[in-house]
Design a protein around this motif. Structure first.
Motif, mmCIF file in Angstrom:
data_model
loop_
_atom_site.group_PDB
_atom_site.id
_atom_site.type_symbol
_atom_site.label_atom_id
_atom_site.label_comp_id
_atom_site.label_asym_id
_atom_site.label_seq_id
_atom_site.Cartn_x
_atom_site.Cartn_y
_atom_site.Cartn_z
ATOM 1 N N LYS A 15 0.846 -1.197 0.000
ATOM 2 C CA LYS A 15 0.000 0.000 0.000
ATOM 3 C C LYS A 15 0.879 1.244 0.000
ATOM 4 C CE LYS A 15 -3.472 2.407 2.795
ATOM 5 N NZ LYS A 15 -4.263 2.377 4.050
ATOM 6 N N GLY A 16 0.543 2.186 -0.876
ATOM 7 C CA GLY A 16 1.326 3.408 -0.991
ATOM 8 C C GLY A 16 2.447 3.339 -2.011
ATOM 9 N N GLY A 17 2.708 2.144 -2.498
ATOM 10 C CA GLY A 17 3.783 1.970 -3.472
ATOM 11 C C GLY A 17 3.340 2.287 -4.893
ATOM 12 N N ILE A 18 4.266 2.155 -5.820
ATOM 13 C CA ILE A 18 3.980 2.410 -7.242
ATOM 14 C C ILE A 18 3.870 1.069 -7.962
ATOM 15 C CG2 ILE A 18 4.771 3.496 -9.368
ATOM 16 C CD1 ILE A 18 6.436 5.402 -7.629
ATOM 17 N N SER A 19 2.776 0.907 -8.685
ATOM 18 C CA SER A 19 2.590 -0.293 -9.514
ATOM 19 C C SER A 19 2.908 0.085 -10.954
ATOM 20 C CB SER A 19 1.149 -0.790 -9.415
ATOM 21 O OG SER A 19 0.784 -1.041 -8.068
ATOM 22 N N ILE A 20 3.713 -0.726 -11.598
ATOM 23 C CA ILE A 20 4.091 -0.450 -12.985
ATOM 24 C C ILE A 20 3.817 -1.685 -13.829
ATOM 25 C CG2 ILE A 20 5.930 0.219 -14.571
ATOM 26 C CD1 ILE A 20 7.335 1.557 -12.188
ATOM 27 N N SER A 55 3.256 11.607 -25.214
ATOM 28 C CA SER A 55 4.220 10.750 -24.516
ATOM 29 C C SER A 55 3.773 10.375 -23.109
ATOM 30 C CB SER A 55 5.586 11.430 -24.445
ATOM 31 O OG SER A 55 5.473 12.649 -23.728
ATOM 32 N N GLU A 56 2.866 11.154 -22.556
ATOM 33 C CA GLU A 56 2.409 10.853 -21.204
ATOM 34 C C GLU A 56 1.022 11.432 -20.988
ATOM 35 O OE1 GLU A 56 5.163 10.974 -17.640
ATOM 36 O OE2 GLU A 56 3.814 12.621 -17.100
ATOM 37 N N LYS A 57 0.227 10.672 -20.244
ATOM 38 C CA LYS A 57 -1.097 11.157 -19.867
ATOM 39 C C LYS A 57 -1.354 10.759 -18.424
ATOM 40 C CE LYS A 57 -5.942 11.184 -21.203
ATOM 41 N NZ LYS A 57 -6.937 10.711 -22.205
ATOM 42 N N LYS A 58 -1.831 11.721 -17.654
ATOM 43 C CA LYS A 58 -2.048 11.471 -16.233
ATOM 44 C C LYS A 58 -3.493 11.765 -15.875
ATOM 45 C CE LYS A 58 -0.225 12.714 -11.680
ATOM 46 N NZ LYS A 58 0.776 13.524 -10.945
ATOM 47 N N GLU A 59 -4.097 10.852 -15.131
ATOM 48 C CA GLU A 59 -5.440 11.069 -14.604
ATOM 49 C C GLU A 59 -5.451 10.574 -13.157
ATOM 50 O OE1 GLU A 59 -8.016 10.650 -18.770
ATOM 51 O OE2 GLU A 59 -8.455 9.331 -17.085
ATOM 52 N N GLY A 60 -5.403 11.529 -12.256
ATOM 53 C CA GLY A 60 -5.373 11.164 -10.845
ATOM 54 C C GLY A 60 -4.104 10.404 -10.507
ATOM 55 N N ARG A 61 -4.280 9.209 -9.944
ATOM 56 C CA ARG A 61 -3.111 8.407 -9.576
ATOM 57 C C ARG A 61 -2.597 7.560 -10.727
ATOM 58 N NH1 ARG A 61 -4.070 4.525 -6.434
ATOM 59 N NH2 ARG A 61 -6.356 4.476 -6.486
ATOM 60 N N PHE A 62 -3.281 7.601 -11.858
ATOM 61 C CA PHE A 62 -2.930 6.738 -12.992
ATOM 62 C C PHE A 62 -2.238 7.541 -14.080
ATOM 63 C CE2 PHE A 62 -5.242 3.147 -11.379
ATOM 64 C CZ PHE A 62 -6.272 3.697 -10.642
ATOM 65 N N THR A 63 -1.111 7.025 -14.554
ATOM 66 C CA THR A 63 -0.340 7.671 -15.610
ATOM 67 C C THR A 63 0.022 6.647 -16.662
ATOM 68 O OG1 THR A 63 0.621 9.269 -14.064
ATOM 69 C CG2 THR A 63 1.773 8.946 -16.157
ATOM 70 N N PHE A 73 4.451 0.960 -24.004
ATOM 71 C CA PHE A 73 3.703 1.870 -23.159
ATOM 72 C C PHE A 73 3.468 1.201 -21.816
ATOM 73 C CE2 PHE A 73 -0.667 0.104 -23.883
ATOM 74 C CZ PHE A 73 -0.391 -0.730 -24.945
ATOM 75 N N SER A 74 3.316 2.033 -20.814
ATOM 76 C CA SER A 74 3.205 1.475 -19.479
ATOM 77 C C SER A 74 2.176 2.241 -18.654
ATOM 78 C CB SER A 74 4.560 1.488 -18.780
ATOM 79 O OG SER A 74 5.048 2.804 -18.683
ATOM 80 N N LEU A 75 1.644 1.543 -17.682
ATOM 81 C CA LEU A 75 0.698 2.122 -16.728
ATOM 82 C C LEU A 75 1.397 2.217 -15.379
ATOM 83 C CD1 LEU A 75 -2.263 2.964 -15.973
ATOM 84 C CD2 LEU A 75 -2.614 0.565 -15.347
ATOM 85 N N HIS A 76 1.337 3.402 -14.800
ATOM 86 C CA HIS A 76 1.872 3.604 -13.460
ATOM 87 C C HIS A 76 0.718 3.951 -12.538
ATOM 88 C CE1 HIS A 76 6.250 4.335 -14.714
ATOM 89 N NE2 HIS A 76 5.589 4.022 -15.822
ATOM 90 N N ILE A 77 0.628 3.234 -11.443
ATOM 91 C CA ILE A 77 -0.379 3.545 -10.430
ATOM 92 C C ILE A 77 0.369 4.053 -9.210
ATOM 93 C CG2 ILE A 77 -2.321 2.704 -9.074
ATOM 94 C CD1 ILE A 77 -2.593 0.395 -11.076
ATOM 95 N N MET A 78 0.204 5.314 -8.951
ATOM 96 C CA MET A 78 0.883 5.931 -7.808
ATOM 97 C C MET A 78 0.065 5.698 -6.544
ATOM 98 S SD MET A 78 3.209 7.110 -9.730
ATOM 99 C CE MET A 78 4.188 8.175 -8.656
ATOM 100 N N ASP A 79 0.751 5.673 -5.405
ATOM 101 C CA ASP A 79 0.068 5.521 -4.126
ATOM 102 C C ASP A 79 -0.959 4.376 -4.207
ATOM 103 O OD1 ASP A 79 -2.209 7.561 -2.131
ATOM 104 O OD2 ASP A 79 -0.720 6.066 -1.500
#
Lengths: 112, 114
Positions: A15-20, A55-63, A73-79
């Motif tokens: 929890k709180g980590g970054i998922s890639i 090159s990048e799109k961010k919506e809330g915690r999702f980039t 391409f990759s999905l990053h889930i912050m927090d």
């Protein structure tokens, strides 16, 4: 050519980590790249999407990060939160067709 | 929020029987799709439908499968003679236009062939 390769197959994050989650493709005719989130027993739900001219799109915690030259391409889930625990699919649409090609999915588990 | 609705949510059928899966796409959408997902596997494209005809179909969508939009609202998938390997979750999806918007999925119809 029509495949979208997705990795990893499964992912465990605190929890709180970054998922890639990463995806790669070969077909340069793909022109739209959505990410879907799927909970057990439910249909895939659109999370975020990107076009190859961005090159990048961010919506809330999702980039989404998009590398056109590398065809990745990759999905990053912050927090990351336990509620994010689901299966995530990347997808790509061929500009000449109506169909979407899905990756094989990544089962994400976020530990509380 | 508008949604794609599917019926039935779960159907069990004998091998060789005909099955019809029904979908009501989002009302102003023009493109319709069927996808399937075998348990634990990826989502696979079956067929797309626009302007009352098939736009594209995959190699999975053989002569046993058919689609139609009989009344302007429902969108159906028929499997004429089911096989064990047809057991899967079948998702209907719809889209307003091909460019710009992505597709929205229903919650699926789980088909079990015994």
């Amino acid at each position: 050519q029509q495949q979208v390769k997705q990795s990893p197959q499964s992912l465990i994050v605190q929890k709180g980590g970054i998922s890639i989650i990463n995806c790669a493709y070969e077909n340069t005719a793909f022109d739209y790249f959505p990410w879907y989130q799927q909970f057990p027993g439910k249909g895939p739900a659109l999370l975020i999407a990107i076009r190859p001219d961005v090159s990048e799109k961010k919506e809330g915690r999702f980039t989404i990060s998009f590398n056109k030259s590398a065809k990745q391409f990759s999905l990053h889930i912050m927090d990351s939160q336990p509620g994010d625990s689901a299966t995530y699919f990347c997808a790509a649409r061929n500009s000449g067709t109506y169909k979407y090609i899905f990756g094989t999915g990544t089962r994400l588990k976020v530990l509380a | 929020e508008p949604e794609v609705t599917q019926t039935p949510s779960h159907q069990v059928t004998q091998m060789g029987q005909e099955v019809i899966l029904r979908c009501v796409p989002i009302s102003n959408h023009l493109y319709f799709y069927w996808y399937r997902q075998i348990l634990g596997q990826k989502v696979e494209f079956l067929v797309s439908f626009y302007n009352n005809e098939i736009s594209e179909k995959s190699e999975i969508f053989d002569d046993q499968f058919s689609v139609e939009r009989p009344d302007g609202s429902n969108f159906t998938l028929k499997i004429r003679s089911t096989k064990l390997e047809d057991s899967a979750m079948y998702f209907c999806a719809s889209q307003t236009e091909r460019s710009g918007n992505t597709i929205y999925f229903g919650e699926g119809s789980w088909l079990t062939v015994v």
